[in-house]
Design a protein around this motif. Structure first.
Motif, mmCIF file in Angstrom:
data_model
loop_
_atom_site.group_PDB
_atom_site.id
_atom_site.type_symbol
_atom_site.label_atom_id
_atom_site.label_comp_id
_atom_site.label_asym_id
_atom_site.label_seq_id
_atom_site.Cartn_x
_atom_site.Cartn_y
_atom_site.Cartn_z
ATOM 1 N N ALA A 49 0.785 -1.662 0.348
ATOM 2 C CA ALA A 49 -0.013 -0.329 0.167
ATOM 3 C C ALA A 49 0.860 1.376 -0.012
ATOM 4 N N LEU A 50 2.198 1.383 0.757
ATOM 5 C CA LEU A 50 2.442 2.346 0.586
ATOM 6 C C LEU A 50 3.291 2.431 -0.339
ATOM 7 N N LEU A 51 3.576 1.491 -1.227
ATOM 8 C CA LEU A 51 4.950 1.925 -2.790
ATOM 9 C C LEU A 51 3.732 1.802 -3.801
ATOM 10 N N GLU A 52 2.343 1.395 -3.345
ATOM 11 C CA GLU A 52 1.811 2.309 -4.327
ATOM 12 C C GLU A 52 0.644 3.560 -4.355
ATOM 13 N N ALA A 53 1.114 4.098 -3.093
ATOM 14 C CA ALA A 53 0.534 5.482 -3.043
ATOM 15 C C ALA A 53 1.688 6.415 -3.449
ATOM 16 N N ALA A 54 2.812 5.831 -3.643
ATOM 17 C CA ALA A 54 4.492 6.442 -4.060
ATOM 18 C C ALA A 54 4.050 6.467 -5.273
ATOM 19 N N THR A 55 3.431 6.156 -5.860
ATOM 20 C CA THR A 55 4.022 6.136 -7.136
ATOM 21 C C THR A 55 3.464 7.654 -7.733
ATOM 22 N N GLU A 56 2.659 7.970 -6.956
ATOM 23 C CA GLU A 56 2.292 10.165 -6.716
ATOM 24 C C GLU A 56 3.179 10.313 -7.127
ATOM 25 N N ARG A 57 4.490 9.978 -6.706
ATOM 26 C CA ARG A 57 5.665 10.980 -6.490
ATOM 27 C C ARG A 57 6.467 10.617 -7.759
ATOM 28 N N PRO A 58 7.402 11.950 -7.991
ATOM 29 C CA PRO A 58 9.234 10.709 -9.140
ATOM 30 C C PRO A 58 9.129 9.865 -8.571
ATOM 31 N N LEU A 59 9.581 9.731 -7.313
ATOM 32 C CA LEU A 59 10.791 9.033 -6.797
ATOM 33 C C LEU A 59 10.535 7.890 -5.596
ATOM 34 N N THR A 60 10.675 7.153 -5.795
ATOM 35 C CA THR A 60 10.826 6.223 -4.181
ATOM 36 C C THR A 60 12.254 5.827 -3.875
ATOM 37 N N LEU A 61 12.230 5.649 -2.516
ATOM 38 C CA LEU A 61 13.638 5.224 -2.452
ATOM 39 C C LEU A 61 13.352 4.205 -1.335
ATOM 40 N N VAL A 62 13.916 2.943 -1.135
ATOM 41 C CA VAL A 62 13.286 1.255 -1.018
ATOM 42 C C VAL A 62 15.071 1.033 -0.617
ATOM 43 N N SER A 63 15.766 1.889 0.437
ATOM 44 C CA SER A 63 17.045 1.706 1.100
ATOM 45 C C SER A 63 17.523 1.239 2.734
ATOM 46 N N ALA A 64 18.336 -0.089 2.421
ATOM 47 C CA ALA A 64 17.850 -0.388 3.810
ATOM 48 C C ALA A 64 19.673 -1.689 3.443
ATOM 49 N N PRO A 65 19.958 -1.856 4.040
ATOM 50 C CA PRO A 65 20.991 -2.783 4.841
ATOM 51 C C PRO A 65 20.405 -4.045 3.991
ATOM 52 N N ALA A 66 21.929 -5.032 3.845
ATOM 53 C CA ALA A 66 21.896 -6.499 2.958
ATOM 54 C C ALA A 66 20.895 -6.969 3.776
ATOM 55 N N GLY A 67 19.951 -7.589 3.172
ATOM 56 C CA GLY A 67 19.251 -8.411 3.958
ATOM 57 C C GLY A 67 17.614 -8.261 4.634
ATOM 58 N N PHE A 68 17.382 -7.084 4.104
ATOM 59 C CA PHE A 68 15.907 -6.627 4.717
ATOM 60 C C PHE A 68 14.826 -7.077 3.961
ATOM 61 N N GLY A 69 15.494 -7.642 3.208
ATOM 62 C CA GLY A 69 14.309 -8.366 1.663
ATOM 63 C C GLY A 69 13.434 -7.448 1.094
ATOM 64 N N LYS A 70 14.433 -6.033 0.460
ATOM 65 C CA LYS A 70 14.023 -5.409 -0.642
ATOM 66 C C LYS A 70 13.699 -6.078 -2.337
ATOM 67 N N THR A 71 14.339 -6.368 -2.498
ATOM 68 C CA THR A 71 14.310 -7.823 -4.069
ATOM 69 C C THR A 71 12.910 -7.723 -3.464
ATOM 70 N N THR A 72 12.947 -8.758 -2.755
ATOM 71 C CA THR A 72 11.189 -9.550 -2.230
ATOM 72 C C THR A 72 9.934 -8.676 -2.170
ATOM 73 N N LEU A 73 10.163 -7.285 -1.090
ATOM 74 C CA LEU A 73 9.434 -6.929 -2.416
ATOM 75 C C LEU A 73 9.103 -6.250 -3.234
ATOM 76 N N LEU A 74 9.809 -5.753 -3.320
ATOM 77 C CA LEU A 74 9.576 -4.585 -5.015
ATOM 78 C C LEU A 74 9.337 -5.815 -6.159
ATOM 79 N N THR A 75 9.239 -7.341 -5.927
ATOM 80 C CA THR A 75 8.949 -7.988 -6.931
ATOM 81 C C THR A 75 7.470 -8.735 -6.761
ATOM 82 N N THR A 76 7.427 -8.846 -4.986
ATOM 83 C CA THR A 76 6.113 -9.154 -4.897
ATOM 84 C C THR A 76 5.428 -8.125 -5.074
#
Length: 875
Positions: A49-76
């Motif tokens: 829901a947060l990612l979907e709401a963020a599409t109204e803005r030019p940039l969404t930054l998903v920034s976290a240390p290794a192993g926090f599930g960034k890629t899994t989150l983005l693919t799902t």
């Protein structure tokens, strides 16, 4: 060897291993280069829901240390969208102009557009043209963007974001913040940021993750695992893998960082090894502290640029978090434990000196609680003793038994003897644990050592007075308590820092209030307790807060504020098992017992009083034990049909009184003794004596004497409402016996009016069958308090065996308390709600229900209600 979902491998785990499910490399979809989502991955709806709401803005930054599930989150998230985004993995393309070429091709494939007619068109221009011509919102995901450091990528991206078409949203997944003007985007409201705090698993997601991995863990263990890992996806994943081969899940969860070798290897490979040598040394030296700021880091490393280094570590997501105050940083706890383990190996000879540097820095900053563990780790017992001498208010006010034990465990007994402050600490710790004899021995050693000072120093006097006050509260010596509390208020013992002085005044007010309660000065005590509670909450003095709450409950119970007393006591009873100290439960249990007595629940009152008596004996609380014994005796005497054997037991119980009885309870003792022995009781100055003497006069048929004895009690109402209610009830009984029906109804109506707000039943029920007739007449003539009158009649009729058909038909009759619980069964209230109505625990309700089912010969609630209606036990 590395353990994965498919078995063992010599290859360290890659990002794919962190996903729940198939650890194979990410598979590509047919459109937009989008990887297929990991099979059975947890669907993190809140983040989607947060990612979907963020599409109204030019940039969404998903920034976290290794192993926090960034890629899994983005693919799902991408797979769940109606229109999948364009996808580009930066780690698979050239870091430069090739990035824009690949991105342009990805966008062409995603939108179905072709190259423009102008062959000289640059890849960046192609991206801008495709975005401008798109008729729908265009979302571009660039994963692993932290590998892109080329100006040929970053500068064009900055220009694109500054002039982005309104339908373009760029999502960057990265381990460290990109070198973009993020502050400008924040000010312009053009960026949405999801960081480690947002990406951390919550409890619902963790439960789904663990159960999806085939493990059946208790919710408490999942919660502990979540707390231990702080929601870090990689740590959860490794924990799940390890627990599949672990026999005992609980010990593994509690010692996660020490037992999971795979997790440690991952941290070394992914985080620590990627840092340059000087940065690794910085991390190892500063990890000895739970939190670190620039000045402390400079002290530990000998550098002068720690502020910049900490900022870089935080921006690069090296498992370092800046706390909200903007000053202190902290490492992820699992990462910190790895660093400390590495430090033990590589900095072994330097560690004591480093700890002493940290201790002195914290002490200079006024944070003595943080300084003390480092002084102990640096083996500086003298410094530790000095710190303890300035921590007495925090130690006593917060009940910090764990800290006291840590200090005493780290110092040999012979070294403790050489420091009077540590002897005091040993005495305090034993006293909190109920080992009064050992506490006395250590206190004697402290006094002997303090004599070497020539004169007692204020810091020692402060600790000594606090210890004396606690010992006097337990022993029941109220004169010693008053003296110790007044010593705490001496100007030379009050700290000069306003905040510290306020905390000490909370202890002073609490000590004075305890003395006032036991002396029976309840109004004055309540005022002081409320002030002490307010300060204790603001200063986080948890021990003072708990103990003041318990004593306030006791004061309210004896003032007749039964519901408030039960509410206050209920916040403590049964909820201190996880604490190192249980002493607040004693007055809380006594308060609840007093409430149940006045509610007419004598069996519950006796159970609570016996619990208080047992706990007081275990914790060395002689005053509480003596008070609880008397309440138990009072409850036993109130039980219907007290036989000769019970009277002998009661007399023996009263004869056991060896500890001093607080003045608050003296009227109870006098009245109970008079009831047991039949001796005359003079009215005296206490209203309880006058009421008891009037009751005795009524028992011998002298209504005139009873009215004369009750008149001063009613004319000058006592503080305790139950005493006044009983006086008015007895006055009504006297009028009824004299044939003054209208006057009797008037007195009973007044008694019901006084009793109804707190549901006081005991004065009515204590009259016996005679009250049944009086109440029935009041109901027939119309009472404004029909509910209370009806409930009293139900209890009285239950006690009247001659009119109780159910009692004759049941071989094992229901107790009074079981009858009360039974009457709730036809309602829709749950067990927990019934417990709340009766101010008892859920386990108590369950015990009563089990007895009810057994006595009625039924197996469930529905059958119990049906049979109870047949037996006329319920309406």
């Amino acid at each position: 060897m590395w353990e994965t979902a498919r078995g063992r491998s010599d290859t360290p785990p890659t990002k794919a291993v962190l996903k729940r499910g198939t650890p194979a490399p990410a598979r590509r979809g047919k459109r937009s280069g989008l990887p297929l989502p990991v099979r059975d991955a947890v669907q993190r709806v809140r983040l989607h829901a947060l990612l979907e709401a963020a599409t109204e803005r030019p940039l969404t930054l998903v920034s976290a240390p290794a192993g926090f599930g960034k890629t899994t989150l983005l693919t799902t998230w991408a797979a769940a969208r109606r229109e999948p985004p364009a996808w580009l993995s930066a780690g698979e393309v050239e870091d430069g102009a090739g990035f824009w070429t690949t991105l342009a091709r990805t966008l062409e494939a995603a939108t179905g557009t072709r190259r423009g007619p102008v062959p000289e068109e640059s890849p960046l221009a192609a991206v801008e043209r495709i975005a401008a011509r798109s008729t729908r919102r265009l979302v571009v995901v660039v994963d692993d963007f932290h590998v892109c450091r080329s100006r040929a990528v970053l500068e064009p991206l900055a220009r694109l974001l500054a002039h982005a078409p309104p339908n373009l949203n760029v999502v960057l997944g990265c381990r460290r913040d990109p070198a973009l003007a993020l502050h400008r985007l924040r000010l312009a409201g053009q960026i949405t940021e999801l960081r480690a705090r947002e990406l951390a698993f919550d409890l619902e997601e963790a439960v789904a993750f663990v159960s999806g991995a085939g493990l059946d863990l208790e919710p408490e263990l999942v919660e502990a695992l979540l707390e231990r890992t702080e929601g870090w996806a990689a740590a959860l994943r490794f924990a799940v893998i390890s627990m599949r081969s672990s026999r005992e899940a609980k010990p593994f969860v509690l010692a996660l960082s020490r037992t999971d070798r795979a997790l440690s290897d991952y941290l070394v490979a992914e985080v620590l090894a990627s840092q340059p040598p000087r940065m690794r040394e910085f991390l190892l030296r500063t990890s000895i502290c739970d939190r670190i700021d620039a000045a402390l880091a400079d002290e530990l490393t000998g550098r002068r640029d720690s502020a910049q280094i900490l900022g870089v570590l935080e921006r690069d997501n090296v498992l370092v978090e800046l706390e909200p105050d903007g000053r202190w940083y902290r490492y992820h706890p699992l990462f910190a434990e790895l660093l400390r383990a590495e430090g033990e190996r590589k900095l072994r000879d330097e560690l004591p000196a480093l700890h002493l540097r940290a201790a002195r820095r914290f002490d200079t900053d006024g944070d003595r609680l943080a300084a003390l563990p480092h002084a102990l780790a640096g083996s500086d017992v003298t410094l530790a003793a000095q710190l303890v001498s300035r921590l007495w208010v925090e130690i006593e006010g917060r009940g910090n038994v764990r800290l006291a034990r840590a200090v005493l465990d780290a110092v040999a007994d012979e070294a403790v003897v050489d420091h009077p402050q540590l002897c005091l600490l040993a005495a305090w710790e034993r006293l909190r644990d109920g080992r009064v004899g050992e506490a006395e021995a250590w206190l004697s050693l402290a006094d002997t050592g303090a004599a070497r000072f020539g004169r007692r120093r204020p810091a020692f006097e402060l600790g000594r007075a606090l210890l004396e006050a606690r010992r006097a509260r337990l022993g029941g010596d109220l004169d010693v308590l008053d003296n110790a509390v007044e010593r705490l208020a001496r100007p030379e013992l009050l700290p000069s820092v306003p905040g510290d002085a306020e905390e000490q005044w909370a202890l002073i007010l609490f000590g004075r209030a305890v003395s006032a309660v036991w002396h029976g000065q309840l109004d004055e005590a309540v005022t002081m307790l409320e002030a002490a509670l307010d300060t204790a909450r603001r200063s986080e003095l948890r021990s003072v807060e708990a103990e003041a709450t318990a004593v306030l409950a006791l004061a309210c119970a004896f003032r007749g504020e039964l519901k408030r007393a039960a509410r206050l006591a209920g916040t403590l009873v049964g909820r201190l098992a996880e604490r190192e100290w249980q002493q607040p439960e004693v007055p809380a249990l006594i308060a609840l017992a007093r409430c149940h007595l006045d509610w007419g629940d004598t069996e519950e009152a006796r159970d609570l009083a016996e619990r208080a008596r047992e706990l007081a004996g275990r914790t060395g609380d002689q005053l509480g034990r003596s008070a609880a014994r008397l309440v138990s005796a009072r409850a036993m005497a109130d039980l219907p049909d007290v036989d000769g054997l019970a009277r002998i037991e009661l007399s023996a119980l009263l004869a056991e009184q060896t500890a001093p009885l607080p003045p608050l309870f003296v009227p109870w003792r006098d009245v109970l003794r008079a009831e047991l022995t039949g001796a005359a009781l003079a009215a005296g100055e206490r209203p309880e004596h006058g009421v008891a003497a009037a009751r005795a006069a009524l028992a011998r048929g002298d209504e005139s004497a009873a009215c004369e004895l009750l008149q001063p009690v009613i004319a000058a109402p006592p503080t305790a409402t139950p005493v006044l209610v009983e006086a008015v009830v007895l006055r009504g009984v006297a009028a009824d016996r004299n044939g003054e029906d209208d006057e009797a109804r008037g007195w009973i109506e007044r008694a019901l009016e006084l009793a109804e707000p707190e549901t006081i039943r005991r004065p009515f029920v204590g009259v016996g069958p005679e009250m049944t007739r009086i109440l029935r007449r009041s109901i027939r003539h119309g009472t404004a308090h029909r509910w209370l009158a009806g409930s009293l009649l139900a209890v009285l009729e239950r006690r009247d065996a001659s009119g109780d058909r159910a009692a004759r038909e049941l071989l094992d009759p229901l107790s009074e308390r079981e009858t009360v619980v039974l009457r709730y069964l036809p309602t829709l209230l749950s067990n927990q709600e019934i417990a709340g109505e009766l101010y008892v625990s859920v386990n108590t309700v369950k015990t009563h229900l089990k007895n009810i089912y057994r006595k009625l010969g039924v197996s469930d609630r529905r059958e119990a209600v049906r049979l109870a209606r047949d037996l006329r036990l319920v309406g």
